[in-house]
Design an enzyme around this catalytic site. Structure first.
Site, PDB file in Angstrom:
ATOM      1  N   ARG A   1       2.362  14.830   6.415  1.00 54.64           N
ATOM      2  CA  ARG A   1       3.393  15.195   7.481  1.00 54.64           C
ATOM      3  C   ARG A   1       4.604  15.643   7.077  1.00 54.64           C
ATOM      4  O   ARG A   1       5.891  15.726   7.896  1.00 54.64           O
ATOM      5  CB  ARG A   1       3.737  14.129   8.764  1.00 54.64           C
ATOM      6  CG  ARG A   1       2.324  14.554   9.341  1.00 54.64           C
ATOM      7  CD  ARG A   1       2.039  13.943  10.780  1.00 54.64           C
ATOM      8  NE  ARG A   1       1.434  12.519  10.507  1.00 54.64           N
ATOM      9  CZ  ARG A   1       2.141  11.441  11.797  1.00 54.64           C
ATOM     10  NH1 ARG A   1       2.254  10.977  12.596  1.00 54.64           N
ATOM     11  NH2 ARG A   1       1.049   9.847  10.431  1.00 54.64           N
TER      12      ARG A   1
ATOM     13  N   GLY B   1      -3.344   0.892  15.031  1.00 51.47           N
ATOM     14  CA  GLY B   1      -5.341  -0.366  15.501  1.00 51.47           C
ATOM     15  C   GLY B   1      -4.590  -1.141  16.620  1.00 51.47           C
ATOM     16  O   GLY B   1      -3.731  -1.616  16.642  1.00 51.47           O
TER      17      GLY B   1
ATOM     18  N   ASP C   1       6.594   2.026   3.447  1.00 53.79           N
ATOM     19  CA  ASP C   1       6.757   3.030   4.003  1.00 53.79           C
ATOM     20  C   ASP C   1       7.248   2.441   5.838  1.00 53.79           C
ATOM     21  O   ASP C   1       7.853   3.362   6.554  1.00 53.79           O
ATOM     22  CB  ASP C   1       5.737   4.535   4.478  1.00 53.79           C
ATOM     23  CG  ASP C   1       4.796   3.735   5.740  1.00 53.79           C
ATOM     24  OD1 ASP C   1       4.718   2.296   6.216  1.00 53.79           O
ATOM     25  OD2 ASP C   1       4.264   4.988   6.137  1.00 53.79           O
TER      26      ASP C   1
ATOM     27  N   LEU D   1       0.886  -0.967  -0.191  1.00 56.63           N
ATOM     28  CA  LEU D   1      -0.254   0.296  -0.296  1.00 56.63           C
ATOM     29  C   LEU D   1       0.820   1.103   0.164  1.00 56.63           C
ATOM     30  O   LEU D   1       1.124   1.436   0.737  1.00 56.63           O
ATOM     31  CB  LEU D   1      -1.202   0.066   1.171  1.00 56.63           C
ATOM     32  CG  LEU D   1      -1.601  -1.442   1.437  1.00 56.63           C
ATOM     33  CD1 LEU D   1      -2.558  -1.050   2.446  1.00 56.63           C
ATOM     34  CD2 LEU D   1      -2.461  -1.717   0.262  1.00 56.63           C
TER      35      LEU D   1
ATOM     36  N   ARG E   1      51.111  20.294 -20.915  1.00 57.89           N
ATOM     37  CA  ARG E   1      51.489  21.283 -19.920  1.00 57.89           C
ATOM     38  C   ARG E   1      51.816  22.143 -20.790  1.00 57.89           C
ATOM     39  O   ARG E   1      52.987  21.986 -22.218  1.00 57.89           O
ATOM     40  CB  ARG E   1      52.554  20.528 -19.371  1.00 57.89           C
ATOM     41  CG  ARG E   1      53.122  21.889 -18.178  1.00 57.89           C
ATOM     42  CD  ARG E   1      53.812  20.739 -17.191  1.00 57.89           C
ATOM     43  NE  ARG E   1      53.496  19.388 -16.752  1.00 57.89           N
ATOM     44  CZ  ARG E   1      54.586  18.415 -15.778  1.00 57.89           C
ATOM     45  NH1 ARG E   1      55.128  18.672 -16.362  1.00 57.89           N
ATOM     46  NH2 ARG E   1      53.767  17.693 -15.030  1.00 57.89           N
TER      47      ARG E   1
ATOM     48  N   THR F   1      -7.443   1.765   3.553  1.00 58.94           N
ATOM     49  CA  THR F   1      -6.770   0.397   3.667  1.00 58.94           C
ATOM     50  C   THR F   1      -7.311  -0.511   2.890  1.00 58.94           C
ATOM     51  O   THR F   1      -6.706  -1.170   2.104  1.00 58.94           O
ATOM     52  CB  THR F   1      -5.393   0.532   4.700  1.00 58.94           C
ATOM     53  OG1 THR F   1      -6.652  -0.107   5.647  1.00 58.94           O
ATOM     54  CG2 THR F   1      -4.756   1.454   5.094  1.00 58.94           C
TER      55      THR F   1
ATOM     56  N   ALA G   1      -0.670   4.496  -1.708  1.00 56.62           N
ATOM     57  CA  ALA G   1      -1.331   5.249  -1.802  1.00 56.62           C
ATOM     58  C   ALA G   1      -1.232   6.606  -1.153  1.00 56.62           C
ATOM     59  O   ALA G   1      -1.714   7.939  -2.465  1.00 56.62           O
ATOM     60  CB  ALA G   1      -2.566   4.890  -2.702  1.00 56.62           C
ATOM     61  N   GLY G   2      -0.937   6.670  -0.256  1.00 53.49           N
ATOM     62  CA  GLY G   2      -1.512   7.165   1.066  1.00 53.49           C
ATOM     63  C   GLY G   2      -0.596   8.773   0.510  1.00 53.49           C
ATOM     64  O   GLY G   2       0.293   8.474  -0.217  1.00 53.49           O
TER      65      GLY G   2
ATOM     66  N   ASN H   1      33.679  12.958 -16.403  1.00 48.91           N
ATOM     67  CA  ASN H   1      32.686  11.754 -17.533  1.00 48.91           C
ATOM     68  C   ASN H   1      31.150  12.446 -17.534  1.00 48.91           C
ATOM     69  O   ASN H   1      30.914  10.923 -18.110  1.00 48.91           O
ATOM     70  CB  ASN H   1      31.816  10.757 -16.153  1.00 48.91           C
ATOM     71  CG  ASN H   1      31.767  11.612 -14.381  1.00 48.91           C
ATOM     72  OD1 ASN H   1      32.061  12.316 -14.535  1.00 48.91           O
ATOM     73  ND2 ASN H   1      30.874  10.009 -14.513  1.00 48.91           N
TER      74      ASN H   1
HETATM   75  C1  UD1 Z   1      -3.565   1.250  10.077  1.00 43.06           C
HETATM   76  C2  UD1 Z   1      -4.255   0.325  10.591  1.00 43.06           C
HETATM   77  C3  UD1 Z   1      -3.567   0.345  11.467  1.00 43.06           C
HETATM   78  C4  UD1 Z   1      -1.998  -0.177  11.727  1.00 43.06           C
HETATM   79  C5  UD1 Z   1      -1.907   1.150  11.294  1.00 43.06           C
HETATM   80  C6  UD1 Z   1       0.155   0.587  10.915  1.00 43.06           C
HETATM   81  C7  UD1 Z   1      -6.257   0.350   8.770  1.00 43.06           C
HETATM   82  C8  UD1 Z   1      -7.849   0.895   9.007  1.00 43.06           C
HETATM   83  N1  UD1 Z   1      -5.155   0.933  10.288  1.00 43.06           N
HETATM   84  O1  UD1 Z   1      -3.825   3.092  10.204  1.00 43.06           O
HETATM   85  O2  UD1 Z   1      -4.799  -0.700  12.378  1.00 43.06           O
HETATM   86  O3  UD1 Z   1      -1.864   0.134  13.254  1.00 43.06           O
HETATM   87  O4  UD1 Z   1      -1.980   1.241  10.044  1.00 43.06           O
HETATM   88  O5  UD1 Z   1       0.740   1.626  10.822  1.00 43.06           O
HETATM   89  O6  UD1 Z   1      -5.325  -0.289   8.135  1.00 43.06           O
HETATM   90  N2  UD1 Z   1      -3.022   4.097   1.993  1.00 43.06           N
HETATM   91  C9  UD1 Z   1      -3.210   3.622   0.672  1.00 43.06           C
HETATM   92  N3  UD1 Z   1      -5.038   4.234   0.351  1.00 43.06           N
HETATM   93  C10 UD1 Z   1      -5.527   4.624   1.459  1.00 43.06           C
HETATM   94  C11 UD1 Z   1      -5.201   4.394   2.547  1.00 43.06           C
HETATM   95  C12 UD1 Z   1      -3.745   4.358   2.758  1.00 43.06           C
HETATM   96  O7  UD1 Z   1      -2.931   3.143   0.193  1.00 43.06           O
HETATM   97  O8  UD1 Z   1      -6.516   4.621   1.119  1.00 43.06           O
HETATM   98  C13 UD1 Z   1      -1.590   3.391   2.458  1.00 43.06           C
HETATM   99  C14 UD1 Z   1      -0.649   4.518   2.770  1.00 43.06           C
HETATM  100  O9  UD1 Z   1      -0.077   5.032   2.021  1.00 43.06           O
HETATM  101  C15 UD1 Z   1       0.136   3.468   3.867  1.00 43.06           C
HETATM  102  C16 UD1 Z   1      -1.248   2.011   4.164  1.00 43.06           C
HETATM  103  O10 UD1 Z   1      -1.663   2.500   3.482  1.00 43.06           O
HETATM  104  O11 UD1 Z   1       1.149   3.484   3.368  1.00 43.06           O
HETATM  105  C17 UD1 Z   1      -1.265   3.194   6.052  1.00 43.06           C
HETATM  106  O12 UD1 Z   1      -2.190   3.521   5.560  1.00 43.06           O
HETATM  107  P1  UD1 Z   1      -2.358   5.193   6.896  1.00 43.06           P
HETATM  108  O13 UD1 Z   1      -3.317   6.045   6.698  1.00 43.06           O
HETATM  109  O14 UD1 Z   1      -1.127   5.153   7.519  1.00 43.06           O
HETATM  110  O15 UD1 Z   1      -3.436   3.555   7.955  1.00 43.06           O
HETATM  111  P2  UD1 Z   1      -2.879   3.857   9.431  1.00 43.06           P
HETATM  112  O16 UD1 Z   1      -4.661   5.016   9.306  1.00 43.06           O
HETATM  113  O17 UD1 Z   1      -1.943   4.700   9.651  1.00 43.06           O
END
Ligand code: UD1
Ligand code: MG
Length: 429
Positions: free
Chosen positions: A17, A145, A108, A10, A414, A84, A12-13, A358
């Site tokens: 921060r 979570g 990440d 995953l 030279r 997620t 896409a986020g 180079n």
């Molecule tokens: C998520 C978990 C949480 C866990 C934590 C660990 C869920 C609902 N919660 O929370 O239980 O403790 O990760 O770090 O899954 N992402 C997408 N698309 C989206 C949303 C997120 O690709 O629509 C990706 C983000 O880029 C990231 C990952 O999913 O790599 C986790 O997303 P993030 O929003 O950080 O999850 P948390 O809310 O922290």
């Protein structure tokens, strides 16, 4: 035969921060992208046959990175980003006929190792579970979570911080966001997901309840070293992860017989191999993939930028930068030099201030320099690539070498030296 897995990563986020225009997973540690660490960890289990990276924010750049570096990975776009669960669902069609295990993780987490992933996969198989969640124990579990267990200690659900009751918030076992699913059995859960929660998102974590409700076994695997689950959300955390990685590398190198004079000021990437009895002096920075032989001396104040291969007894001294080069045994690059895109033989002596030129800034092309065994360059030589210096050849100090120099020859450019007698007295008058 070893069973193969497929993965969904995953990524896409937005990573708000990070305060950056760049996708979070493309930020680097030792010049390697965070997503690269995760893909390498998955591939290094030796079990991954195909990986799906879910992209969204800055998707084109992430796709380009994946395409250029990972032949067994494909990107799938998630737009808009609805959580997620919705993210992982973007690989659902690709996996429709897959009858195996699917590993889901985040892009990440650069500290997660392939050894841990292998143990995790084995625990899933030994437990004959349909779903295994990787958990970790934290004194401060805020924002994660929480892993909720029943009175017998069995996994019951994952509850997000924002949905948790006060008692649940006290649970210190958290969800790391890594899952292994028997795809055929657990994937129907994706079709029943909803966004009835505090964040109105499709939670991937809901697959735990679904699995249990459908009479299948869900279990958790507790991470031995919780630091491996560290996800990068900010520039500060990026620096913290760099420090942790660097310390891991030092421990491995010390155990392998490498001398590091001052670990505090030395940075060595995890993809650098170093043989025993090599000494790394302070303030040395080594990034990317490198191989360094035995009895070398590197630094102080040296920089290896990746794709560097050093034989044995090679010396890389102060203020020397080496990039994408092979250097054979007993060759010295002792001071103030740049060696890039080069092949240096053995017993070569590179004089102080030698530069391999180079790069053509106009055409953006890079060219190679070859220096054969036993050759030497005088101080302040510029070797304009492509160029070859033959065996036993010498380059006179201050020369600009733009043509090949034969074996055994002297290459010298030279301006003639002029000496003006009694210059001091003339100027004084
Ligand atoms: C998520 C978990 C949480 C866990 C934590 C660990 C869920 C609902 N919660 O929370 O239980 O403790 O990760 O770090 O899954 N992402 C997408 N698309 C989206 C949303 C997120 O690709 O629509 C990706 C983000 O880029 C990231 C990952 O999913 O790599 C986790 O997303 P993030 O929003 O950080 O999850 P948390 O809310 O922290
Ligand atoms: Mg979130």
């Amino acid at each position: 035969m070893e069973r193969k897995i497929k993965s969904i990563i995953l990524a896409a986020g937005k990573g708000t921060r990070m305060k950056s225009e760049k996708s979070k997973v493309l930020h680097t540690i030792f010049n390697k992208e965070l997503l690269g660490y995760v893909l390498d960890a998955v591939n290094n289990t030796g079990m991954a046959e195909e990986n799906f990276v879910i992209v969204g924010h800055q998707s084109e750049a992430v796709e380009e990175f994946v395409k250029n570096n990972y032949a067994n990975a494909k990107c799938r776009l998630q737009s808009p980003q609805l959580g997620t669960g919705h993210a992982a669902f973007q690989a659902y069609d690709d996996l429709k006929d897959f009858d195996g295990e699917v590993l889901i993780l985040c892009g990440d987490t650069p500290l997660l190792t392939s050894e841990t992933l292998t143990k995790f996969i084995n625990a899933h198989r030994e437990g004959q579970a349909a779903l295994t969640v990787m958990s970790a124990i934290f004194d401060d579990p805020t924002n994660y979570g929480r892993i909720v267990r029943d009175e017998n200690g069995n996994l019951k659900a994952i509850v997000e911080e924002k949905d948790a009751q006060d008692a649940q918030k006290k649970i210190k076992e958290i969800n790391t966001g890594v899952y292994l699913l028997d795809w055929k059995r657990v994937s129907p859960s994706f079709l029943e997901m909803n966004a009835d929660n505090a964040q109105h998102e499709y939670y991937l974590t809901d697959i735990v309840k679904w699995t249990i409700k459908n009479g299948l076994k869900a279990q958790s695997y507790v991470l031995e070293n919780n630091e491996e689950s560290f996800g990068i959300n900010s520039k500060k955390q990026l620096a913290q992860a760099t420090k942790i990685l660097k310390e891991r590398v030092m421990d491995k190198l010390f155990a392998a017989g490498v001398t590091i004079v001052d670990p505090d000021t030395t940075y060595i990437s995890p993809d650098t191999q170093i043989e025993p009895d090599t000494i790394i002096y302070p303030c040395t920075y080594i990034e990317g993939k490198n191989k360094i032989g035995k009895n070398c001396k590197i630094g102080p104040f040296a920089r290896l930028r990746g794709d560097v291969e050093l034989g044995d007894f090679v010396k890389i001294g102060n203020f020397v930068e080496i990039k994408k080069s092979k250097i054979k045994n007993h060759t010295n690059v002792s001071h103030l030099s740049y060696v890039g895109d080069s092949d240096l033989g053995s017993n070569v002596n590179i004089g102080a201030g030698t530069i391999t030129a180079n790069y053509n800034h106009i055409t953006k092309e890079k060219f190679n320099t070859v220096i054969e065994n036993n050759a030497s360059t005088g101080s302040n030589s510029v070797l304009v690539a492509p160029v070859k210096i033959g065996e036993n050849a010498s380059i006179g100090a201050g020369s600009v070498i733009s043509k090949d120099v034969d074996a055994n020859a002297l290459g010298l450019t030279r301006a003639p030296l002029k000496i003006f007698k009694d210059w001091f007295q003339k100027v004084k008058k």
